[in-house]
Write a protein that holds these residues in place. Structure first.
Motif, mmCIF file in Angstrom:
data_model
loop_
_atom_site.group_PDB
_atom_site.id
_atom_site.type_symbol
_atom_site.label_atom_id
_atom_site.label_comp_id
_atom_site.label_asym_id
_atom_site.label_seq_id
_atom_site.Cartn_x
_atom_site.Cartn_y
_atom_site.Cartn_z
ATOM 1 N N CYS A 90 0.854 -1.184 0.000
ATOM 2 C CA CYS A 90 0.000 0.000 0.000
ATOM 3 C C CYS A 90 0.885 1.228 0.000
ATOM 4 N N CYS B 54 0.195 3.713 3.336
ATOM 5 C CA CYS B 54 0.629 3.377 4.697
ATOM 6 C C CYS B 54 1.831 2.443 4.741
ATOM 7 N N ASN C 13 1.857 -0.723 4.183
ATOM 8 C CA ASN C 13 1.481 -2.096 4.511
ATOM 9 C C ASN C 13 1.867 -3.060 3.398
ATOM 10 N N CYS D 219 -6.719 -1.958 1.004
ATOM 11 C CA CYS D 219 -5.847 -2.067 2.171
ATOM 12 C C CYS D 219 -6.659 -1.831 3.431
ATOM 13 N N ASN E 65 -5.259 -1.833 6.444
ATOM 14 C CA ASN E 65 -4.417 -1.226 7.476
ATOM 15 C C ASN E 65 -4.679 0.272 7.659
ATOM 16 N N CYS E 66 -5.011 0.967 6.540
ATOM 17 C CA CYS E 66 -5.182 2.412 6.646
ATOM 18 C C CYS E 66 -6.613 2.812 6.282
HETATM 19 ZN ZN LIG Z 1 -2.766 1.115 3.476
#
Ligand SMILES: [Zn+2]
Ligand SMILES: [Zn+2]
Length: 445
Positions: free
Chosen positions: A36, A39, A41, A63, A65-66
């Motif tokens: 990503c 972020c 990731n 993604c 994660n963000c």
């Molecule tokens: Zn991300």
């Protein structure tokens, strides 16, 4: 929709026009490897697929994660314009601070300025209570006055909230913005940004210099994505200044082996040595607690300090242990006292009561290991061999004592049932700093 600003990453739907902007794929896929861009990731398990309204695919990658910053899919691009310096920078210095730096602070301030001018990263390793904020002013001023962009980031919101008004005061003619999870402030292209490290995810090619305060504090130390975010938010020509009283072991070794550019500030501004923690054996305290008993050694110490009129801060390895000990102390007449931990909604008020002196005994978890100052406080660590008490936690805890000019000393007691490696390392780190302070003639003794 908002008007676009340099150094900020945008999705197409966040801006009115992408004309003239550079673009980068939101999620890069190369074979089985995904990453990503926003972020950093790259963990397979943090990528998911779902039906997508942009590309009309049934299974478009996104993604997880963000996602809190807005869902971002594989088929999208991120748009940006690299930050440019002001064409006509300021005629005069922007820093309005007229205070005096101590010799220790001056050395650090000079090193920061040199690092900023040469755009090389620097670790500012300054003991608790040394006055580190002032050491950053001149370097910040250099960037701002020359028309660049500065960011001060910290993993901790409370650090940002404390720094922001202070910086506004010393840079009165510069627009500043403070960005964190719940903040109402929106980035409008200000050249001076105070932000949690997490907010840096939104920036790309933005800052000439990023100061990262309390770099070792959770969650920066444990989140590899945030390191990516810092790197990404910097201009290619930029650099970061890391500030901490307790760098992790790995960084300490890099300093020792000449692999990291650093400057140490071993002494406090008031020129008194750091209080060296004393190890006090209290036996098997867990078994004593089962019988509702606390070692008389602790009781005698706390009583003596309270009788002298000093506030006492007692640290505990677990909330559970704290909630076992506090009622016993109350029963024995040590009250009024309060307990505080991270999930405590009255945390702020309780800390304030301790500051105001309406209570004299505050029991706490490691949540108060940094960021708080109580005048003339005496510090005890109950069960200091506990695993939560890392080397850096113990150094920070010891750093609560003796911070004030009028009360530059104080007791720090490690009450233990067996000395841990962290306890030994913390004590030796503090002693080494005092030695260095003496050698550099930064202490009056
Ligand atoms: Zn991300
Ligand atoms: Zn899609």
């Amino acid at each position: 929709m908002c008007s676009r600003t340099e150094g900020r990453l945008y999705l197409a739907n966040e801006i009115t026009s992408t004309e003239g902007m550079q673009q980068v794929k939101a999620i890069q896929v190369a074979g089985s490897k995904k990453s990503c861009f926003r972020c950093g990731n790259n963990k397979e398990k943090l990528f998911f697929r779902s039906p997508c309204s942009y590309c009309n695919q049934e299974e478009c990658l996104y993604c997880r994660n963000c996602i809190i910053m807005g869902k971002m899919t594989e088929c999208q691009y991120l748009y940006f314009e690299p930050s440019q310096p002001l064409i006509a920078p300021y005629q005069n210095r922007c820093l309005a601070w007229k205070g005096q730096l101590s010799p220790g602070q001056q050395g650090a301030s000079d090193a920061v300025l040199k690092a900023v001018i040469n755009r090389e990263s620097l670790l500012l390793w300054a003991v608790a209570g040394s006055g580190k904020t002032e050491m950053m002013f001149r370097g910040m001023d250099e960037v701002i006055t020359n028309g660049g962009r500065v960011c001060v980031a910290s993993p901790r919101v409370d650090v940002c909230l404390e720094l922001y008004p202070r910086l506004q005061e010393v840079f009165p003619n510069i627009e500043l913005v403070c960005l964190y999870g719940d903040s109402d402030d929106v980035y409008g292209g200000e050249r001076f940004v105070v932000a949690t490290t997490h907010q840096l995810i939104r920036f790309y090619q933005a800052f000439d210099v990023i100061f990262i305060d309390e770099v070792d504090a959770f969650p920066y130390a444990k989140d590899p994505f945030l390191e990516y975010a810092v790197r990404k938010a910097l201009l290619d020509s930029g650099c970061s200044i890391f500030i901490t009283a307790t760098p992790e072991r790995k960084w300490q070794l890099e300093c020792k082996n000449g692999k990291r550019n650093y400057i140490k500030v071993p002494a406090r501004y008031h020129r008194q040595p750091l209080p060296v923690p004393e190890r006090v054996w209290i036996g098997d305290w867990k078994r004593s607690l089962e019988k509702q008993k606390i070692s008389p050694i602790i009781l005698t110490w706390v009583r003596a300090k309270l009788d002298e009129g000093c506030p006492v801060l007692l640290f505990f390895p677990e909330i559970k242990v704290m909630h076992q000990v506090a009622p016993i102390l109350e029963k024995l007449g040590f009250g009024p006292l309060l307990t505080v931990h991270s999930a405590d909604s009255e945390r702020k008020e309780k800390v304030q009561q301790m500051r105001d002196g309406t209570i004299k005994l505050l029991c706490t978890t490691t949540i108060l290991e940094r960021g708080v100052t109580f005048t003339n406080v005496q510090v005890g660590v109950f069960g200091s061999e506990g695993r939560i008490f890392t080397e850096s936690a113990l150094v920070q805890i010891a750093g609560r004592a003796g911070r004030k000019f009028d009360f530059p000393t104080g007791d720090v007691k490690f009450f233990h049932f067996g000395v841990s490696k962290s306890m030994a390392l913390a004590i030796s780190q503090i002693k080494l700093m005092n030695q260095l302070g003496r050698r550099q003639k930064l202490l009056d003794e």
